[in-house]
Design an enzyme around this catalytic site. Structure first.
Site, short mmCIF file in Angstrom:
data_model
loop_
_atom_site.label_atom_id
_atom_site.label_comp_id
_atom_site.label_asym_id
_atom_site.label_seq_id
_atom_site.Cartn_x
_atom_site.Cartn_y
_atom_site.Cartn_z
N SER A 83 35.80 49.12 44.77
CA SER A 83 36.29 47.77 45.04
C SER A 83 37.56 47.85 45.85
O SER A 83 38.28 48.86 45.79
CB SER A 83 36.57 47.05 43.71
OG SER A 83 37.33 45.88 43.90
N TYR A 88 42.04 47.88 36.15
CA TYR A 88 40.81 47.76 36.95
C TYR A 88 40.93 48.58 38.22
O TYR A 88 40.00 49.32 38.59
CB TYR A 88 40.57 46.30 37.29
CG TYR A 88 39.38 46.05 38.18
CD1 TYR A 88 38.09 46.29 37.73
CD2 TYR A 88 39.54 45.58 39.48
CE1 TYR A 88 36.99 46.06 38.54
CE2 TYR A 88 38.44 45.34 40.30
CZ TYR A 88 37.17 45.58 39.83
OH TYR A 88 36.08 45.35 40.64
#
Length: 318
Positions: free
Chosen positions: A156, A182
Site C-alpha cells: 500500500s 499499518y
C-alpha cells in the site's frame, strides 16, 4: 518497467487476452473488495481459484457470484484466519498439488486500539505480514512444484508512513499509532517480495509487491467517519463513480492481476508496482503524492534479509 495500462485500467482488461487454463490460484481475503475482483478476473481467464477466507458464509456467496459471472465452476472456498497460526497450518496441510499463483491480499487497516495476536504480536504485523509469511513459506513446495510460480503481495502507499521498526516491531515501547502500525506492515509486505525472490529464484518462484490504489472497501471499516468524509468517501460515496484519485474495485484489482498473470513479468521478482507499472523509487515521502512511489527502505535487500530472519524466529520454517 512500463506498460500501456494505467490508473483506470480494470482487471478484466488486463486478462482480456490471457489464458490461465490449468493454473491454480489462491487469493487470501477473496470474499470481497479487491480480493473478489482479483479472483473473478483470474477465474475469467480459466484459472482454478481458491478463495482463502475467514468468513466462510461470505466466501461461499463470493464463489456463487464468481461462477455466475465467469461460467468457471473451478472456484472454491477454504477457511483461513491469518491471525491464527493453527488455521494457517491447517490450510497448508490441506493443500494438495502444485500452486501457480498465490495472491496475499487479505489485510487489516488502522485498528483503533493496540491489539495483539495469541503470540503477543501487534495485530497489523501479525495478520498482514507474519500470517502471510507463514502461509507462503508453508506453501513453498507447491509453489516450487508449479515451475514459474508467482506470489503477489498487496502492499500500500501506506508503507510510506513507516519503515519496519526492527527495534520495536510490536509497540512494546513506542506509543501505538494505527497509521504507522499499518504502514509498517505494508512495508513488510514489500520487503517479503524482495526476500522471497532472492531466496526462491532458483526454485522458479518470483514475488512482487503491488499498490492497488485507494478503493473504498470494508478495509476502511475502522476509519472514523469524519476522516472518510474528508477523503471524499462518506455516506454519499458512489463506488461506480469514485472521486479523483480513488478507484473502483475492478480498477483496484488490475495491478494485482497484471503482476499475477502478465507474460511480461515472467522470471521477474522483488519489485513494486502501481497502476500496472513499476513504481518510482522515492526518498522523501513528504515531497511526493501520498498515492505514488515506493520508499527505498521498502526495497532494500538488507532490510528484507533482517525481516526474513526476524520472521523465521517468530514463525519457524515448516
Amino acid at each position: 518497467m512500463t506498460t500501456s495500462f494505467g490508473f483506470a485500467t480494470t482487471a478484466a482488461e488486463v486478462v482480456a487476452e490471457i489464458d490461465l487454463s490449468g493454473k491454480r490460484v489462491v487469493v487470501t481475503g477473496g470474499a470481497g473488495g479487491v480480493g473478489v475482483e482479483t479472483a473473478r478476473a483470474l477465474a475469467s481467464a480459466g484459472a482454478e481459484v481458491t478463495l482463502a477466507v475467514r468468513n466462510m458464509d461470505a466466501g461461499r456467496a463470493a464463489v456463487v457470484d464468481i461462477v455466475a459471472s465467469t461460467a468457471n465452476r473451478a472456484v472454491r472456498v477454504a477457511h483461513l484466519d491469518l491471525a491464527d497460526l493453527a488455521s494457517v497450518a491447517s490450510f497448508v496441510s490441506g493443500w494438495e498439488g502444485a500452486l501457480d499463483i498465490l495472491v496475499n491480499n487479505a489485510a487489516v487497516m488502522q485498528l483503533p486500539e493496540l491489539s495483539r495476536s495469541a503470540e503477543g504480536w501487534e495485530q497489523h504485523l501479525a495478520t498482514n505480514h507474519l500470517g502471510h509469511f507463514a502461509l507462503t513459506t508453508g506453501l513453498h513446495r507447491p509453489l516450487a512444484a508449479a515451475g514459474g510460480a508467482r506470489v503477489v503481495m498487496l502492499s500500500s502507499s501506506g508503507h510510506l508512513l513507516s519503515p519496519v521498526v526492527f527495534d520495536d516491531l510490536h509497540y512494546h515501547f513506542r506509543p501505538y499509532d494505527p497509521r504507522t502500525a499499518y504502514g509498517q506492515s505494508k512495508t513488510a509486505n514489500a520487503l517479503f517480495a524482495v526476500g522471497a525472490s532472492a531466496r526462491w529464484e532458483q526454485d522458479g518462484i518470483f514475488a512482487n509487491a503491488v499498490m492497488p490504489g485507494a478503493i473504498r472497501t470494508n478495509l476502511q471499516r475502522y476509519i472514523k467517519e469524519e476522516t472518510k468524509r474528508s477523503w471524499g468517501i462518506g455516506d454519499d460515496y458512489d463506488q461506480a463513480k469514485p472521486p479523483a484519485n480513488w478507484k473502483t474495485p475492478e480498477q483496484g484489482a488490475a495491478t494485482t492481476v497484471f503482476v499475477a498473470s502478465s507474460p511480461v513479468l515472467e522470471g521477474i521478482g522483488g519489485r513494486y508496482f502501481e497502476n500496472c507499472n513499476e513504481a518510482e523509487s522515492v526518498t522523501d515521502g513528504a515531497a511526493h503524492s501520498y498515492l505514488a512511489g515506493v520508499a527505498r527502505y521498502a526495497l532494500e535487500p538488507s532490510n528484507a534479509d533482517r525481516l526474513w530472519e526476524e520472521s523465521l524466529r517468530a514463525v519457524p520454517r515448516p
